[in-house]
Design an enzyme around this catalytic site. Structure first.
Site, PDB file in Angstrom:
ATOM      1  N   ARG A 169       0.879  -1.172   0.000  1.00  0.00           N
ATOM      2  CA  ARG A 169       0.000   0.000   0.000  1.00  0.00           C
ATOM      3  C   ARG A 169       0.917   1.222   0.000  1.00  0.00           C
ATOM      4  O   ARG A 169       1.187   1.844   1.017  1.00  0.00           O
ATOM      5  CB  ARG A 169      -0.865  -0.028   1.250  1.00  0.00           C
ATOM      6  CG  ARG A 169      -2.068   0.866   1.142  1.00  0.00           C
ATOM      7  CD  ARG A 169      -2.982   0.599   2.315  1.00  0.00           C
ATOM      8  NE  ARG A 169      -4.112   1.482   2.271  1.00  0.00           N
ATOM      9  CZ  ARG A 169      -4.779   1.850   3.348  1.00  0.00           C
ATOM     10  NH1 ARG A 169      -4.423   1.405   4.531  1.00  0.00           N
ATOM     11  NH2 ARG A 169      -5.802   2.650   3.260  1.00  0.00           N
ATOM     12  N   ASP A 228      -7.025   8.487   6.521  1.00  0.00           N
ATOM     13  CA  ASP A 228      -6.118   8.004   7.570  1.00  0.00           C
ATOM     14  C   ASP A 228      -5.070   9.058   7.882  1.00  0.00           C
ATOM     15  O   ASP A 228      -4.795   9.377   9.034  1.00  0.00           O
ATOM     16  CB  ASP A 228      -5.402   6.730   7.122  1.00  0.00           C
ATOM     17  CG  ASP A 228      -6.359   5.559   6.936  1.00  0.00           C
ATOM     18  OD1 ASP A 228      -7.458   5.601   7.518  1.00  0.00           O
ATOM     19  OD2 ASP A 228      -6.010   4.609   6.225  1.00  0.00           O
ATOM     20  N   TRP A 266     -16.285   6.783   6.773  1.00  0.00           N
ATOM     21  CA  TRP A 266     -15.154   6.289   7.560  1.00  0.00           C
ATOM     22  C   TRP A 266     -15.060   4.769   7.490  1.00  0.00           C
ATOM     23  O   TRP A 266     -13.984   4.174   7.480  1.00  0.00           O
ATOM     24  CB  TRP A 266     -15.298   6.745   9.023  1.00  0.00           C
ATOM     25  CG  TRP A 266     -14.342   6.003   9.907  1.00  0.00           C
ATOM     26  CD1 TRP A 266     -13.043   6.326  10.133  1.00  0.00           C
ATOM     27  CD2 TRP A 266     -14.593   4.788  10.619  1.00  0.00           C
ATOM     28  NE1 TRP A 266     -12.456   5.390  10.948  1.00  0.00           N
ATOM     29  CE2 TRP A 266     -13.392   4.430  11.268  1.00  0.00           C
ATOM     30  CE3 TRP A 266     -15.709   3.965  10.782  1.00  0.00           C
ATOM     31  CZ2 TRP A 266     -13.274   3.287  12.059  1.00  0.00           C
ATOM     32  CZ3 TRP A 266     -15.594   2.835  11.564  1.00  0.00           C
ATOM     33  CH2 TRP A 266     -14.384   2.502  12.194  1.00  0.00           C
ATOM     34  N   ASP A 287     -14.944   1.472   5.850  1.00  0.00           N
ATOM     35  CA  ASP A 287     -14.583   0.936   4.536  1.00  0.00           C
ATOM     36  C   ASP A 287     -15.586  -0.084   4.016  1.00  0.00           C
ATOM     37  O   ASP A 287     -15.560  -0.443   2.842  1.00  0.00           O
ATOM     38  CB  ASP A 287     -13.219   0.235   4.630  1.00  0.00           C
ATOM     39  CG  ASP A 287     -12.081   1.224   4.491  1.00  0.00           C
ATOM     40  OD1 ASP A 287     -12.287   2.293   3.898  1.00  0.00           O
ATOM     41  OD2 ASP A 287     -10.982   0.916   5.000  1.00  0.00           O
ATOM     42  N   LYS A 299     -13.668  -7.136  13.440  1.00  0.00           N
ATOM     43  CA  LYS A 299     -13.431  -5.904  12.683  1.00  0.00           C
ATOM     44  C   LYS A 299     -14.735  -5.108  12.502  1.00  0.00           C
ATOM     45  O   LYS A 299     -15.437  -4.847  13.446  1.00  0.00           O
ATOM     46  CB  LYS A 299     -12.754  -6.228  11.352  1.00  0.00           C
ATOM     47  CG  LYS A 299     -11.281  -6.547  11.537  1.00  0.00           C
ATOM     48  CD  LYS A 299     -10.601  -6.971  10.263  1.00  0.00           C
ATOM     49  CE  LYS A 299     -10.532  -5.897   9.218  1.00  0.00           C
ATOM     50  NZ  LYS A 299      -9.215  -5.264   9.076  1.00  0.00           N
ATOM     51  N   GLN A 327      -5.714  -2.212  15.625  1.00  0.00           N
ATOM     52  CA  GLN A 327      -6.847  -1.733  14.828  1.00  0.00           C
ATOM     53  C   GLN A 327      -8.175  -2.191  15.406  1.00  0.00           C
ATOM     54  O   GLN A 327      -9.142  -1.450  15.441  1.00  0.00           O
ATOM     55  CB  GLN A 327      -6.714  -2.249  13.396  1.00  0.00           C
ATOM     56  CG  GLN A 327      -7.791  -1.751  12.462  1.00  0.00           C
ATOM     57  CD  GLN A 327      -7.978  -2.666  11.267  1.00  0.00           C
ATOM     58  OE1 GLN A 327      -8.265  -3.863  11.406  1.00  0.00           O
ATOM     59  NE2 GLN A 327      -7.789  -2.123  10.079  1.00  0.00           N
ATOM     60  N   GLY A 383      -5.442   4.101  12.924  1.00  0.00           N
ATOM     61  CA  GLY A 383      -6.005   5.383  13.347  1.00  0.00           C
ATOM     62  C   GLY A 383      -6.325   5.432  14.825  1.00  0.00           C
ATOM     63  O   GLY A 383      -6.584   6.508  15.382  1.00  0.00           O
TER      64      GLY A 383
HETATM   65  O1  IFM Z   1     -11.531   4.126   8.322  1.00  0.00           O
HETATM   66  C1  IFM Z   1     -10.980   2.929   7.870  1.00  0.00           C
HETATM   67  C2  IFM Z   1      -9.532   3.174   7.593  1.00  0.00           C
HETATM   68  O2  IFM Z   1      -9.381   4.125   6.579  1.00  0.00           O
HETATM   69  C3  IFM Z   1      -8.812   1.922   7.199  1.00  0.00           C
HETATM   70  N1  IFM Z   1      -9.025   0.877   8.174  1.00  0.00           N
HETATM   71  C4  IFM Z   1     -10.404   0.602   8.463  1.00  0.00           C
HETATM   72  C5  IFM Z   1     -11.146   1.843   8.905  1.00  0.00           C
HETATM   73  C6  IFM Z   1     -12.615   1.504   9.155  1.00  0.00           C
HETATM   74  O3  IFM Z   1     -13.198   0.862   8.079  1.00  0.00           O
END
Ligand code: IFM
Length: 813
Positions: free
Chosen positions: A365, A372, A502, A504, A647, A701, A721
């Site tokens: 990536r 992000d 936000w 995905d 997730k 995450q 994030g």
């Molecule tokens: O907001 C996203 C981020 O850009 C990438 N990881 C997953 C997050 C939530 O889907």
């Protein structure tokens, strides 16, 4: 189970049990030369890019053996017994082998003790350099002399490009060879010419000239070498029992086709109590560069100059001085450790490396995701607003003139002539052909926070190019970002969710509507209104007011579901996150963002946060929504593809926990904000590390929710994030450090049990020594400040009233 502890004084995490539940890593280097290293010295190195500048190999997703890495083997030549300077790869029994790994800011020190031989290896990348140092001290703490062989070993990639090295073996194996040059092994790729010139099939667009890597040693004579991995390791063996070490020495075999490595054998004798030092050096560069670097360390060692030690101190100094910009001392060491060191360091790493390279991200990536990155910036503004500004300008220059964000900003981004997702060329190059609805809206809190921390109000007038064409002021960039969402609305008057908001996994398209973005837009409008009013632009104030009122009414009319805010509306008219839904009936983000944006206040704010606490919270954090999707799903709710509780499908997505903490501080619930902080505080799981699995000093995450077999297990370390949202929540929300245009508000929202704490903050060149007196035992509320002996009602300290050094007492009550 506990595997290590925080050394607060040295700002290190110390791992004393090497068989950690996962490799526990650290980041070394800079964006010019990056290196990831685990507590067992595994990991990989790269120049600028983990994808196209990869110099060493690492096998992702191989916790069972976690290899390869930066290995040092020690062999006792009296009996052939051998071990490694890190527990892996030889893995001697832990009752005989002692190890300690100290992860610090941009360095890692691994010590071992086995059969009276002690090793101490400092791994780091010196400041502004393109190579790494493995500084080894080896000592005989026994009573008799020892004859040893030391082997430094690293496995090179055969190609700069990770993918070519990994899968294109019919090609990449035949362009690499090694040479032995006395004190180093030189690997040469494409010695016969450049791929670009030859337009080689299977070559890669990033490739050009021949490329060189070296692995050398200073302070010792090389007795023998191997440049071919399969000779050093041997067939049907592994890193734990390399043939060369077992046989008593390397065979001086260079690589020619096959797999290049650097293996250097150094024979030493150590008398009782004697210590020797040697420095392994790994990097990218030709023979001349290698020689020069190695000579520098050789000369230093022979002059008894501790060059490596000085370089390590320089690194510590740089990083510690960054961290010094905010230091706190609260009743909770684990909270302090995160804010003072580890969450702060993680924010910098995330800021620098985005989502490029980790033990989960292989590096492919190769660029910056818009949302992000703009959020990552927020995590470091309080520590280094100048660095933040550079990246912020880059991201503004990656905004398209229609107001939207460029989905992927290449590391070599040049604004002004970038294709947009509307053009097929962009989609061909990046695989991204759609806009995300939220991307450019993240600019609002980030620009505001930057201006308020730095006092750089003129930034609002700075002219910055758009990604595709034209240029304008930051102010107009922001107005255009709002316009982007106003131009793309659904039937209820909310912003369309487009390819994603936000989340995905939510694909709401051009007619489906996202309440997350609706609240973000409301927030953006209120920040923009503030900017417009400060600039005296009355018509823009009215424009913002009009849209806020309209949005507010639509929220009341369509998005309020009696006890909660819904998550969105699909193009087909289905309401996501309605209380009557069988699945996903309560979502976290619309509730927290209703509060953060200011769209919901008073009773409603309390009500929605209470719903979250009762229905989504777990002991490891709040779930993103509940119940998980099982039936409803594609094509809109793509998270249905994930196992339930995982997730985005009802997992505990950690980044939103930061927003939850922040929202609770906004409504004044210090106890609850702190409870939420603790639920996902990595340090709070230090003694139960086997449950969380990830490093106890790093946010992940996501954590598995209640529907999984491993509730509490966390995933995807470092590059997330979560680092920035939790940092912002802690600093701005819990500690209440809220810089403003002309001063600073200090308005903590803390657990009532914290009666006293202190903070040292550098604010625009002034030092603030802040002591907070909460003998009243409240959660929020400041009666007065005493600044340098002068009493001020409320929590606001005007910048003009501050001296260079300030003693500030904050009296809560
Ligand atoms: O907001 C996203 C981020 O850009 C990438 N990881 C997953 C997050 C939530 O889907």
């Amino acid at each position: 189970m506990q595997f290590g502890q925080f050394d607060e004084f040295n700002r290190e995490y110390v791992i004393t049990r090497p068989d950690t539940p996962a490799p526990w890593c650290n980041y070394l280097g800079s964006v010019d030369y990056g290196a990831i290293i685990s507590n067992n010295a595994t990991g990989y190195s790269f120049v600028k890019s983990g994808a196209s500048g990869r110099i060493t190999r690492f096998r992702l997703n191989s916790r069972s053996n976690d290899q390869p890495g930066r290995y040092i083997y020690i062999r006792d030549n009296s009996d052939g017994d051998y071990w490694s300077g890190s527990w892996q790869p030889v893995c001697k029994p832990l009752d005989l082998y002692k190890s300690e790994c100290r992860h610090g800011t941009a360095y890692t020190i691994i010590k071992s003790q086995y059969r009276d031989i002690e090793t101490n290896t400092s791994y780091f990348v010196p400041l502004n350099k393109f190579y790494e140092v493995w500084g080894l001290r080896i000592k005989n703490s026994g009573a008799s002399a020892r004859t040893l062989s030391v082997f430094g070993m690293v496995e090179f990639t055969n190609h700069d490009h990770y993918e070519n090295d990994t899968v294109n073996l019919q090609y990449s194996q035949f362009i690499s060879k090694t040479y032995f040059k006395g004190n180093h092994i030189l690997q040469v790729i494409n010695e016969n010419g450049s791929e670009a010139a030859a337009d080689v099939d299977g070559g890669c667009d990033a490739m050009g000239d021949p490329s060189f890597r070296f692995f050398g040693v200073a302070g010792a004579e090389v007795a023998a070498f191997d440049g071919e991995r399969d000779v050093f390791i041997g067939n049907y063996r592994n890193y734990g029992n390399p043939a060369a070490v077992e046989a008593g020495g390397c065979s001086n075999t260079p690589a020619y086709n096959g797999n290049s490595c650097g293996a250097l054998q150094i024979d030493i004798t150590l008398n009782p109590g004697e210590e020797k030092e040697m420095i392994f050096l790994l990097g990218a560069g030709d023979g001349e560069i290698a020689r020069e670097i190695i000579n520098t360390y050789d000369t230093a060692l022979s002059n008894n100059t501790d060059l490596a030690g000085q370089q390590l101190e320089e690194l510590k100094h740089l990083w510690h001085s960054r961290l010094e910009n905010l230091q706190i001392d609260t009743p909770d060491d684990k909270f302090d450790n995160m804010v003072n060191v580890w969450n702060a360091y993680q924010c910098f790493i995330t800021f620098l490396w985005s989502r490029a390279a980790s033990f989960q991200y292989c590096g492919l990536r190769n660029g910056l995701g818009y949302r992000d990155t703009v959020q990552d910036i927020q995590g470091i503004i309080h520590l280094d607003y100048r660095l933040a500004k550079e990246r912020l300008c880059l991201m503004l220059s990656a905004q398209i003139s229609n107001g939207g964000g460029l989905p992927l900003v290449k590391f070599d981004h040049v604004p002004g002539k970038i294709e947009t997702p509307d053009e097929s060329e962009y989609a061909r190059k990046t695989g991204q052909s759609f806009y995300r609805a939220d991307d450019a809206l993240w600019l609002f809190p980030t620009v505001m926070t930057y201006i308020k921390e730095s006092g750089d109000w003129n930034f609002i007038d700075e002219v910055i190019p758009y990604a595709d064409r034209g240029q304008t002021s930051v102010y107009n960039h922001l107005k255009q970002a709002i316009q982007f969402n106003l131009d793309r609305q659904g039937p209820h008057g909310f912003p369309a969710g487009l390819f994603a908001d936000w989340n995905d996994c939510l694909r709401l398209g051009t007619k489906g509507e996202s309440m997350f973005v609706a609240f973000q837009l409301y927030h953006a409008l209120s920040i923009f209104r503030d900017f417009a009013s400060r600039k005296g632009y009355g018509s823009d104030v009215e424009w913002a007011d009009k849209h806020m009122e309209r949005l507010s009414k639509a929220i009341d009319d369509f998005a309020w579901d009696g006890t909660r805010y819904v998550r969105g509306f699909t193009e087909a008219g289905y309401t996501i996150g309605s209380k009557d839904n069988e699945e996903a009936s309560l979502w976290l983000n619309p509730q927290t963002w209703a509060v953060i944006s200011g769209a919901a206040g008073g009773e409603r704010a309390g009500l929605v946060l209470e719903q979250v606490y009762r229905k989504l919270n777990t002991k490891y954090g709040a779930m993103l929504f509940y119940p998980a999707f099982k039936k409803f799903g594609l094509p809109v709710a793509r998270m249905v593809l994930f196992n339930e509780g995982t997730k985005e499908n009802a997992g505990i997505f950690s980044q939103p926990q930061g927003w939850l903490i922040l929202a609770e501080t906004i409504v004044g619930n210090g106890n609850r904000a702190y409870e939420y902080f603790n639920e996902i505080n990595p340090a709070a799981m230090n003694e139960q590390a086997e449950i969380r699995v990830l490093e106890p000093y790093v946010h992940g995450q996501a954590t598995e929710g209640i529907d999984t077999l491993n509730h509490g297990r966390s995933h995807v370390h470092w590059l997330t994030g979560t680092a920035s949202t939790v940092m912002v929540a802690a600093v701005n929300g819990i500690l209440g450090l809220q810089p403003d245009y002309d001063g600073i508000n200090i308005n903590p929202c803390i657990p009532a049990a914290w009666k006293y704490f202190s903070m040292t903050k550098h604010f625009r060149g002034k030092l603030l020594n802040i002591k907070v007196d909460n003998s009243a035992g409240v959660e929020k509320g400041v009666k007065h400040l005493i600044i340098n002996g002068k009493k001020l009602v409320g929590c606001y300290a005007a910048f003009d009233g501050l001296s260079d050094k300030n003693d500030i007492l904050v009296v809560m009550g």
